[in-house]
Design a protein around this motif. Structure first.
Motif, PDB file in Angstrom:
ATOM      1  N   GLU A  27       0.812  -1.213   0.000  1.00  0.00           N
ATOM      2  CA  GLU A  27       0.000   0.000   0.000  1.00  0.00           C
ATOM      3  C   GLU A  27       0.848   1.266   0.000  1.00  0.00           C
ATOM      4  OE1 GLU A  27      -2.746   1.900   3.361  1.00  0.00           O
ATOM      5  OE2 GLU A  27      -3.711   0.160   2.459  1.00  0.00           O
ATOM      6  N   ARG A 111      -3.402  -3.697   6.463  1.00  0.00           N
ATOM      7  CA  ARG A 111      -4.169  -4.019   5.255  1.00  0.00           C
ATOM      8  C   ARG A 111      -3.345  -4.864   4.286  1.00  0.00           C
ATOM      9  NH1 ARG A 111      -5.928   0.855   6.916  1.00  0.00           N
ATOM     10  NH2 ARG A 111      -4.236   1.963   5.884  1.00  0.00           N
ATOM     11  N   ARG A 115      -4.649  -8.420   2.831  1.00  0.00           N
ATOM     12  CA  ARG A 115      -4.757  -8.722   1.396  1.00  0.00           C
ATOM     13  C   ARG A 115      -3.953  -9.973   1.039  1.00  0.00           C
ATOM     14  NH1 ARG A 115      -2.593  -5.529  -2.058  1.00  0.00           N
ATOM     15  NH2 ARG A 115      -1.345  -4.210  -0.651  1.00  0.00           N
ATOM     16  N   GLU A 145      -9.902  -5.518   9.855  1.00  0.00           N
ATOM     17  CA  GLU A 145      -9.660  -5.032   8.490  1.00  0.00           C
ATOM     18  C   GLU A 145     -10.168  -6.030   7.450  1.00  0.00           C
ATOM     19  OE1 GLU A 145      -8.912  -2.267   7.289  1.00  0.00           O
ATOM     20  OE2 GLU A 145      -7.414  -1.184   8.458  1.00  0.00           O
ATOM     21  N   LEU A 149     -12.442  -4.891   4.441  1.00  0.00           N
ATOM     22  CA  LEU A 149     -11.998  -5.025   3.054  1.00  0.00           C
ATOM     23  C   LEU A 149     -12.826  -6.029   2.271  1.00  0.00           C
ATOM     24  CD1 LEU A 149      -8.111  -5.040   3.509  1.00  0.00           C
ATOM     25  CD2 LEU A 149      -9.469  -3.239   2.448  1.00  0.00           C
TER      26      LEU A 149
END
Length: 339
Positions: A27, A111, A115, A145, A149
């Motif tokens: 990110e 995050r 992911r 999260e 997400l």
């Protein structure tokens, strides 16, 4: 994928494995051509592939951080669920700075961890919707999260000692630990040839008191206090220095509102999962007020405080302790009434 992996492994045995999810873009910038994620599984994935629980690690922990809650008849009952316990980016058997990049390893955050974990679950197991995500401390950051997400891919979420963001106490403690570590002469601006072990030990010593409470510390004898402190000190000393710094900085950067211009309500409104929020009633590292904010902002939330005088560490599994019995009961009841 590497490791002795079988979806039909014995239910009482953990099966260790790792998998490269391919190129991963972070990110904050930077990428790895191949990002590896380590994991261990327990139980059996059913034919419908809808009984998977993903367990996520805390800041100082690996895929084995919640072992005390995994197994037949425990919170994450392997007679009923297929448990996938992950190593987050930066530690354990996942890609980490000590693999070679050291300080050039890309800065990563919560995050990014989520992911990567989501990609692994899809690629390795073909799971489109998990029965639950769960974790404590940084593991709870990740589980929250994950629900934000991937709201449609998450049926339930279990958050032990959670927070909506890393508060000033936690961030200040991490900053102090970093300063202490980097004062070790062996650090050499991160170009160490010999691990700065004493710096790591001192960082652990700085960190320990914030994970418990005054009441907990004062009821210990000086010898007991030193023995408990030494456990944290020696765990810190086992880390590579760059792994330690990058991991704690990632945890301290936690803030679910950041992608939503600081709007916590907007972030939490994305959560569709039934959510169990379990803060420690005496936590000062991640104060209970932040957990209450999380519970208020999620439409299908259940809230209960862990009855412990041990503060942040009150979540840790200690066989037969009132706090551990409480957590096991709360999670089992929650999973039994959500789907």
């Amino acid at each position: 994928m590497t490791g002795n992996m079988s979806l039909n492994a014995p239910r009482d045995a953990g099966v260790e494995a790792s998998h490269s999810i391919g190129r991963f873009d972070f990110e904050a910038g930077g990428f790895l051509e191949q990002l590896k994620i380590g994991f261990v599984t327990y139980g059996a994935l059913n034919a419908a592939r809808d009984n998977a629980i993903v367990v996520l690690p805390g800041t100082a922990n690996t895929r084995h951080s919640a072992d005390g809650y995994i197994g037949p008849g425990k919170a994450f009952d392997t007679d009923a669920y297929f448990v996938i316990a992950l190593d987050a980016i930066g530690a354990g058997t996942s890609s980490k700075p000590s693999d070679g990049l050291r300080g050039r390893f890309p800065a990563y955050n919560i995050r990014d961890m989520v992911r990567a974990g989501f990609a692994l679950v899809q690629q390795v197991f073909g799971i489109s919707r998990v029965r639950a995500v769960a974790g404590a401390s940084m593991g709870a950051f990740q589980a929250l999260e994950w629900s934000i997400l991937y709201p449609e891919a998450t049926a339930a979420s279990i958050l032990m000692v959670p927070a909506a963001r890393a508060g000033h106490v936690f961030r200040s403690t991490v900053a102090t630990a970093r300063r202490v570590l980097t004062m070790d002469p062996l650090w050499k601006d991160g170009q160490y040839d010999v691990p700065p072990v004493e710096g790591l030990r001192m960082a652990g010593r700085v960190y320990y008191p914030w994970t418990v409470t005054d009441a907990w510390i004062e009821q210990l004898s000086p010898e007991q206090l030193e023995a408990e402190t030494q456990q944290t000190v020696e765990r810190a000393a086992q880390w590579d220095a760059w792994d330690f710094l990058k991991r704690y900085e990632a945890s301290a950067s936690h803030d679910i509102s950041q992608p939503f211009a600081g709007d916590f309500a907007k972030a939490l409104d994305r959560v569709q999962a039934s959510t169990l929020v379990l803060p420690s009633a005496t936590d000062r590292l991640l104060p209970v007020a932040s957990a209450r904010l999380v519970a208020r902002g999620i439409r299908h939330a259940c809230y209960a405080e862990i009855p412990s005088t041990q503060g942040h560490l009150g979540w840790r599994a200690v066989q037969g302790s009132p706090a551990t019995t409480f957590i096991n009961d709360q999670i089992a009841r929650f999973l039994g009434t959500t789907g």
